[in-house]
Design an enzyme around this catalytic site. Structure first.
Site, PDB file in Angstrom:
ATOM      1  N   HIS A 147    -132.858  21.144  41.827  1.00 60.05           N
ATOM      2  CA  HIS A 147    -133.058  22.401  42.552  1.00 60.05           C
ATOM      3  C   HIS A 147    -134.561  22.555  42.794  1.00 60.05           C
ATOM      4  O   HIS A 147    -135.361  22.055  42.002  1.00 60.05           O
ATOM      5  CB  HIS A 147    -132.536  23.520  41.633  1.00 60.05           C
ATOM      6  CG  HIS A 147    -132.502  24.885  42.240  1.00 60.05           C
ATOM      7  ND1 HIS A 147    -133.616  25.681  42.343  1.00 60.05           N
ATOM      8  CD2 HIS A 147    -131.475  25.600  42.739  1.00 60.05           C
ATOM      9  CE1 HIS A 147    -133.261  26.841  42.887  1.00 60.05           C
ATOM     10  NE2 HIS A 147    -131.980  26.825  43.140  1.00 60.05           N
TER      11      HIS A 147
ATOM     12  N   ASP B 248    -132.675  21.317  32.799  1.00 65.39           N
ATOM     13  CA  ASP B 248    -132.368  22.544  33.534  1.00 65.39           C
ATOM     14  C   ASP B 248    -130.890  22.849  33.284  1.00 65.39           C
ATOM     15  O   ASP B 248    -130.005  22.133  33.764  1.00 65.39           O
ATOM     16  CB  ASP B 248    -132.650  22.319  35.026  1.00 65.39           C
ATOM     17  CG  ASP B 248    -132.253  23.515  35.890  1.00 65.39           C
ATOM     18  OD1 ASP B 248    -131.551  24.409  35.392  1.00 65.39           O
ATOM     19  OD2 ASP B 248    -132.639  23.530  37.077  1.00 65.39           O
TER      20      ASP B 248
ATOM     21  N   GLN C 195    -126.893  25.489  35.533  1.00 66.58           N
ATOM     22  CA  GLN C 195    -125.490  25.316  35.948  1.00 66.58           C
ATOM     23  C   GLN C 195    -124.602  24.780  34.825  1.00 66.58           C
ATOM     24  O   GLN C 195    -123.406  24.588  35.045  1.00 66.58           O
ATOM     25  CB  GLN C 195    -125.407  24.369  37.159  1.00 66.58           C
ATOM     26  CG  GLN C 195    -126.085  24.883  38.403  1.00 66.58           C
ATOM     27  CD  GLN C 195    -125.389  26.095  39.019  1.00 66.58           C
ATOM     28  OE1 GLN C 195    -124.246  26.413  38.712  1.00 66.58           O
ATOM     29  NE2 GLN C 195    -126.102  26.795  39.880  1.00 66.58           N
TER      30      GLN C 195
ATOM     31  N   LYS D 249    -126.331  33.828  35.706  1.00 68.54           N
ATOM     32  CA  LYS D 249    -125.299  32.827  36.032  1.00 68.54           C
ATOM     33  C   LYS D 249    -124.279  32.696  34.912  1.00 68.54           C
ATOM     34  O   LYS D 249    -123.328  31.933  35.018  1.00 68.54           O
ATOM     35  CB  LYS D 249    -125.957  31.468  36.294  1.00 68.54           C
ATOM     36  CG  LYS D 249    -126.788  31.441  37.576  1.00 68.54           C
ATOM     37  CD  LYS D 249    -127.316  30.046  37.845  1.00 68.54           C
ATOM     38  CE  LYS D 249    -128.471  30.028  38.809  1.00 68.54           C
ATOM     39  NZ  LYS D 249    -128.056  30.127  40.217  1.00 68.54           N
TER      40      LYS D 249
ATOM     41  N   CYS E 123    -131.029  25.184  48.056  1.00 66.18           N
ATOM     42  CA  CYS E 123    -132.334  25.008  47.400  1.00 66.18           C
ATOM     43  C   CYS E 123    -132.512  23.595  46.876  1.00 66.18           C
ATOM     44  O   CYS E 123    -133.039  23.390  45.770  1.00 66.18           O
ATOM     45  CB  CYS E 123    -132.536  26.014  46.268  1.00 66.18           C
ATOM     46  SG  CYS E 123    -132.616  27.691  46.829  1.00 66.18           S
TER      47      CYS E 123
HETATM   48  N1  PMP Z   1    -131.731  25.270  38.686  1.00 68.38           N
HETATM   49  C1  PMP Z   1    -130.479  25.150  39.129  1.00 68.38           C
HETATM   50  C2  PMP Z   1    -129.721  23.868  38.895  1.00 68.38           C
HETATM   51  C3  PMP Z   1    -129.884  26.220  39.800  1.00 68.38           C
HETATM   52  O1  PMP Z   1    -128.637  26.111  40.255  1.00 68.38           O
HETATM   53  C4  PMP Z   1    -130.624  27.421  39.994  1.00 68.38           C
HETATM   54  C5  PMP Z   1    -130.038  28.597  40.728  1.00 68.38           C
HETATM   55  N2  PMP Z   1    -129.345  28.293  41.896  1.00 68.38           N
HETATM   56  C6  PMP Z   1    -131.919  27.484  39.494  1.00 68.38           C
HETATM   57  C7  PMP Z   1    -132.432  26.394  38.847  1.00 68.38           C
HETATM   58  C8  PMP Z   1    -132.762  28.704  39.650  1.00 68.38           C
HETATM   59  O2  PMP Z   1    -132.232  29.772  38.925  1.00 68.38           O
HETATM   60  P1  PMP Z   1    -132.852  31.235  39.075  1.00 68.38           P
HETATM   61  O3  PMP Z   1    -132.892  31.529  40.541  1.00 68.38           O
HETATM   62  O4  PMP Z   1    -131.904  32.095  38.329  1.00 68.38           O
HETATM   63  O5  PMP Z   1    -134.220  31.205  38.484  1.00 68.38           O
END
Ligand code: PMP
Length: 404
Positions: A122, A199, A202, A225, A363
């Site tokens: 991401h 990370d 997910q 999440k 993203c």
């Molecule tokens: N890493 C991953 C794998 C994600 O899916 C996301 C959110 N889509 C993020 C980071 C970023 O999370 P946040 O916007 O809650 O900071």
């Protein structure tokens, strides 16, 4: 027995309609809905407890502090960290990674050093590292992946050198649903004395994560999440590492003593928590994690696995269906394209049927480039989704396909 209808009753939003149709919420990868237990805890705290934490001797401040610190312990136990000193509250995964990229960069990255990320990260796990690399004159290296969406660990072996300062990898891809072998990656990096950030944005909502078993050095996730409120997340770090790193932001709470000449810093975890924390959100996050604990992560996993397999099976019957991400280890995220229907058209038309999915690059622009596509439609499942909802999705896609 896992009773999904009973679970759904805890989430008031799931019984609303959009465009006169029952809502089918399949955008859980972006954010999950909140059970009553979480929302009510927030309302109750604002109505009955609210006071700033840590700094007051008065009753309410003590009570708010107790709730906030008890939440830290709930998080610790949830991810099986050794100590609450290893649990830093942040605004979310993004802030957790920015914190780490800054502090680690300051402490140990020099010109010519390297940071390794994976091809399926991401932007949150790319851009903060890129910014740090630019500041320090360091280089970003990328673990490649196969067309199926699996990381190529033989290539990683070669990327790990004496210049590598950290390896950063997502546990579950928010686009492909791939579950990466992070434990193996940690082992490979540790063999060469290199720390690893996982990370967990997910993974935490869908599987048991265990810091002591994974043995990663850092781990980031977002509260929103995993059925918690927005604006709160966690950076886990092994205590020995966090002790070595300088603070990210300066301000209240992160100090021991301040003079105009010099500041000394507070103990862990407060050294990394400048300013008033979102103590209402941390308390509500603990309620969310307790909600998951009460249902049982193994039951949630089993429910979601069944649902994902069912969805994959049903979706593949659709003419022109192309599932993006064919990893053997697959989580509750399914990306797809149908024929030459643009992902945005598909998403917009599904929305009119009451079905919330996500469309676009999610993203992860470098990943889209690797796949040679602009975007996908993504359905992501959660503990409250049902097979009936999968059927509604499949029928919806069929209707749209016939229109085109
Ligand atoms: N890493 C991953 C794998 C994600 O899916 C996301 C959110 N889509 C993020 C980071 C970023 O999370 P946040 O916007 O809650 O900071």
């Amino acid at each position: 027995m896992y009773n999904v209808n009973k679970v759904r009753a805890d989430f008031p939003i799931l019984s609303r309609e959009v465009y006169g149709k029952p809502l089918v919420y399949l955008d859980n990868g972006a954010t999950t809905q909140k059970p009553r237990q979480v929302v009510e805890a927030m309302v109750d705290e604002y109505y009955n407890v609210n006071a700033n934490v840590h700094r007051g001797v008065h009753f309410l401040s003590q009570q708010a502090t107790d709730l906030h610190e008890a939440s830290r312990e709930v998080v610790r136990a949830f991810i099986h960290a050794r100590s609450t000193n290893e649990i830093i509250f942040t605004r979310g995964t993004t802030e957790s990674i920015n914190l780490l990229a800054f502090s680690l960069g300051e402490a140990m990255v020099k010109e010519g050093d390297e940071v390794v990320v994976s091809a399926m990260e991401h932007h949150s796990n790319i851009v903060p590292w890129q910014m740090m690399c630019e500041r320090k004159g360091a280089l970003l290296r990328v673990i490649p992946m196969t067309d199926e969406g699996e990381l190529q660990l033989d290539a990683l072996e070669e990327l790990l050198t004496e210049r590598t300062r950290i390896v950063c990898c997502t546990q579950v891809s928010n686009v492909l649903g791939t579950v990466n072998p992070v434990k193996e990656i940690v082992r490979m990096a540790h063999d060469k004395g290199i720390p690893v950030l996982v990370d967990g944005a997910q993974s935490v909502p869908h599987m048991q994560v265990d810091m002591q078993d994974l043995d990663c050095d850092f781990f980031a996730f977002s509260g929103h999440k995993v059925y918690g409120p927005t604006g709160v997340g966690v950076l886990y770090g092994k205590e020995a590492w966090l002790e070595k790193l300088p603070p990210y932001q300066g301000g209240g709470e992160m100090i021991k003593n301040v003079t105009f000449q010099k500041t000394t810093y507070n103990a862990l975890p407060y050294k990394f928590e400048a300013g008033t924390p979102d103590y209402v959100a941390t308390h509500a996050l603990a309620k969310a994690l307790n909600y998951v604990n009460d249902l049982g992560m193994e039951n949630i996993e089993a429910h979601e696995r069944e649902l994902t397999l069912y969805a994959l099976e049903q979706l593949q019957r659709i003419e022109g269906m192309r599932i993006i991400g064919r990893a053997r280890q697959h989580d509750a995220v399914i990306s797809f394209l149908v024929g030459d229907i643009h992902h945005l058209d598909m998403g917009t038309l599904l929305d009119r049927l009451g079905i919330a999915v996500r469309t676009g690059h999610h993203c992860a622009e470098p990943l889209m480039r690797r796949l040679g596509i602009e975007g996908t439609v993504r359905a992501s499942f959660s503990l409250y989704n049902t097979k009936e909802e999968v059927d509604v999705l499949v029928d919806g896609i069929e209707r749209i396909r016939k229109m085109f």
